[in-house]
Enzyme design. Structure first.
Site, PDB file in Angstrom:
ATOM      1  N   HIS A 143       5.768   4.870   3.277  1.00  0.00           N
ATOM      2  CA  HIS A 143       4.748   5.205   2.275  1.00  0.00           C
ATOM      3  C   HIS A 143       3.337   5.023   2.819  1.00  0.00           C
ATOM      4  O   HIS A 143       2.371   5.507   2.198  1.00  0.00           O
ATOM      5  CB  HIS A 143       4.892   4.315   1.034  1.00  0.00           C
ATOM      6  CG  HIS A 143       6.144   4.538   0.258  1.00  0.00           C
ATOM      7  ND1 HIS A 143       6.600   5.783  -0.113  1.00  0.00           N
ATOM      8  CD2 HIS A 143       7.063   3.651  -0.207  1.00  0.00           C
ATOM      9  CE1 HIS A 143       7.714   5.661  -0.799  1.00  0.00           C
ATOM     10  NE2 HIS A 143       8.039   4.387  -0.853  1.00  0.00           N
ATOM     11  N   ASP A 180      15.417   7.706   2.795  1.00  0.00           N
ATOM     12  CA  ASP A 180      15.099   6.640   1.839  1.00  0.00           C
ATOM     13  C   ASP A 180      15.024   7.291   0.453  1.00  0.00           C
ATOM     14  O   ASP A 180      14.595   8.438   0.317  1.00  0.00           O
ATOM     15  CB  ASP A 180      13.743   6.019   2.198  1.00  0.00           C
ATOM     16  CG  ASP A 180      13.383   4.818   1.343  1.00  0.00           C
ATOM     17  OD1 ASP A 180      13.426   3.699   1.847  1.00  0.00           O
ATOM     18  OD2 ASP A 180      13.064   5.037   0.145  1.00  0.00           O
ATOM     19  N   HIS A 182      13.092   6.925  -1.912  1.00  0.00           N
ATOM     20  CA  HIS A 182      11.723   7.174  -2.376  1.00  0.00           C
ATOM     21  C   HIS A 182      11.043   8.176  -1.430  1.00  0.00           C
ATOM     22  O   HIS A 182      11.332   8.191  -0.238  1.00  0.00           O
ATOM     23  CB  HIS A 182      10.958   5.850  -2.437  1.00  0.00           C
ATOM     24  CG  HIS A 182      11.664   4.817  -3.267  1.00  0.00           C
ATOM     25  ND1 HIS A 182      12.365   3.755  -2.709  1.00  0.00           N
ATOM     26  CD2 HIS A 182      11.823   4.713  -4.605  1.00  0.00           C
ATOM     27  CE1 HIS A 182      12.907   3.025  -3.687  1.00  0.00           C
ATOM     28  NE2 HIS A 182      12.603   3.585  -4.847  1.00  0.00           N
ATOM     29  N   ASP A 268      18.212   2.591   0.153  1.00  0.00           N
ATOM     30  CA  ASP A 268      18.097   2.433  -1.294  1.00  0.00           C
ATOM     31  C   ASP A 268      18.647   3.593  -2.129  1.00  0.00           C
ATOM     32  O   ASP A 268      18.654   3.490  -3.360  1.00  0.00           O
ATOM     33  CB  ASP A 268      16.654   2.086  -1.690  1.00  0.00           C
ATOM     34  CG  ASP A 268      15.596   2.816  -0.887  1.00  0.00           C
ATOM     35  OD1 ASP A 268      14.432   2.367  -0.931  1.00  0.00           O
ATOM     36  OD2 ASP A 268      15.920   3.813  -0.224  1.00  0.00           O
TER      37      ASP A 268
HETATM   38  O1  LIG Z   1      11.652   1.300  -1.120  1.00  0.00           O
HETATM   39  C1  LIG Z   1      10.511   1.606  -1.360  1.00  0.00           C
HETATM   40  C2  LIG Z   1       9.622   0.814  -2.300  1.00  0.00           C
HETATM   41  C3  LIG Z   1       9.687   1.407  -3.682  1.00  0.00           C
HETATM   42  C4  LIG Z   1       9.017   0.482  -4.714  1.00  0.00           C
HETATM   43  C5  LIG Z   1       7.564   0.257  -4.493  1.00  0.00           C
HETATM   44  C6  LIG Z   1       7.029  -0.085  -5.859  1.00  0.00           C
HETATM   45  C7  LIG Z   1       8.001   0.410  -6.865  1.00  0.00           C
HETATM   46  C8  LIG Z   1       9.131   1.058  -6.114  1.00  0.00           C
HETATM   47  N1  LIG Z   1      10.018   2.710  -0.840  1.00  0.00           N
HETATM   48  O2  LIG Z   1      10.810   3.438   0.017  1.00  0.00           O
HETATM   49 ZN   LIG Z   2      12.665   3.210  -0.717  1.00  0.00          ZN
END
Ligand SMILES: O=C(CCC1CCCC1)NO
Ligand SMILES: [Zn+2]
Length: 369
Positions: A143, A180, A182, A268
């Site tokens: 991210h 991932d 997300h 995840d």
């Molecule tokens: O695994 C993650 C982190 C996700 C969380 C970060 C804040 C709410 C969800 N990003 O790939």
């Molecule tokens: Zn993630």
């Protein structure tokens, strides 16, 4: 097949504080807890299963190394790096940039080791020391944007490794595959205008970052068509993920013919994860791994690097990691002890609405040259 493996105990010392997902705050009802969702124990348990299962004896250990500021600033602004250095020197640490990604004192040392370790594994694979490899690093990176960290990520480890491969290792065409759960917003943004890097993200639709990772986000300017988002509906199991791998990821990689594939390997999507709502088991991760291995064999001389991202089930992430690295190495040392339960709860057939989304994205593969 020789498979590299990288872990350093200090990745288990990354301090995510006493919050749960958010910092403890009595006024908001957030109680302190011993394990933040991103507590390093999940990754430490994965490493220990790789050791206890005997898989580690089939792997070639690759040494971690610290990324230099020059290597970090191929992706990040000097201001971001300097802020992390500054806050990391504080007795109580600081935050990656979004206010919900705390880190303790010394976090810069750990995060720079993670970024440098993604580079080290890439160097080992490109040099032919190993055929492919897995860098079990912490914290995650996918991210992180040039100017800030986000979503538990401090530095974009995968993007830093890709930029290094192009700047130093003579690699021109790179594919980044992010499974991932997300959205891989960081690599999408960093390489948005760059046709030499194909970015593919397979994620849960609009889970995180908010409203990010839509099908329509396909790259810009010269990079148009070189970003592929596969925003999977909530509740996708192995069948949907296997269909996405075979219908979009494999064909897109075949069309692009990268010289190197780097995977942002988050676990995840797993069926026991607290931070998403997918149902993937080790079977899904095995198919994803086989897909990128086949693509790497076709166009990259097998050159494939996986770098750890998210994954928050301390119970199931270890088995998902084990199965993934077994597949990389072409060995099987231990069954997924939870599959009889996790795989038997339904949700693994491909549903029409899931197929419809994947087929919609598959139509874009023809635009990749
Ligand atoms: O695994 C993650 C982190 C996700 C969380 C970060 C804040 C709410 C969800 N990003 O790939
Ligand atoms: Zn993630």
């Amino acid at each position: 097949m020789t498979t590299g493996y990288l872990w350093d105990e200090i990745f288990g010392w990354h301090d995510t504080g006493s919050g749960t997902l958010f910092p403890a705050d009595p006024d908001l009802g957030h109680q302190p807890i011993s394990h933040h969702v991103a507590h390093p124990d999940t990754k430490r348990r994965m490493h220990e299963l790789i050791c206890v299962s005997g898989l580690v004896d089939h792997l070639t250990r690759i040494a971690p190394r610290t990324a230099s500021v020059e290597e970090l600033t191929r992706v990040h602004t000097p201001e971001h790096v300097e802020r992390i250095v500054r806050e990391s020197a504080q007795p109580k640490g600081g935050d990656a940039g979004d206010g919900i990604s705390p880190f303790g004192k010394g976090a810069y040392r750990i995060a720079a080791l993670g970024a440098g370790s993604a580079i080290a594994m890439t160097e080992a694979v490109v040099a032919g020391t190993v055929d492919n490899g897995y860098a079990l690093v912490n914290p995650a990176g996918h991210h992180a944007l040039p100017e800030t960290g986000l979503g538990f990520c401090i530095f974009n480890n995968v993007a830093i490794a890709a930029k290094h491969a192009q700047a130093v290792l003579g690699i021109e065409r790179i594919a980044i595959v992010d499974w991932d759960v997300h959205h891989g917003n960081g690599a999408q943004a960093i390489f948005a205008e760059d046709p030499s890097v194909l970015t593919i993200s397979l994620h849960q639709d609009r889970c995180f970052p908010p409203n990010s990772g839509l099908v329509e986000e396909r790259g810009t300017a010269a990079g148009e068509h070189y970003n592929v988002n596969i925003p999977m509906p909530v509740g996708c199991g192995d069948g949907a993920y296997q269909y996405a791998a075979r219908t979009v990821i494999g064909p897109a990689l075949e069309a692009f013919a990268p010289e190197l594939i780097i995977v942002a390997s988050g676990f995840d999507p797993n069926a026991m994860d607290p931070l998403a709502r997918q149902l993937v088991t080790t079977r899904g991760f095995i198919t994803l791994t086989e897909t990128v291995m086949e693509a790497a064999a076709r166009s990259a001389g097998g050159r494939l690097v996986l770098v750890q991202e998210g994954g928050y089930s301390p119970v199931y992430v270890p088995f998902c990691g084990l199965a993934t690295i077994e597949t990389l190495a072409g060995v099987h040392v231990m069954d997924d002890g939870l599959l009889p339960v996790v795989g038997g709860m339904g949700g693994h057939d491909l549903e029409p609405h899931q197929k419809e989304l994947v087929d919609r994205v598959a139509a874009f593969v023809g635009d990749i040259a």
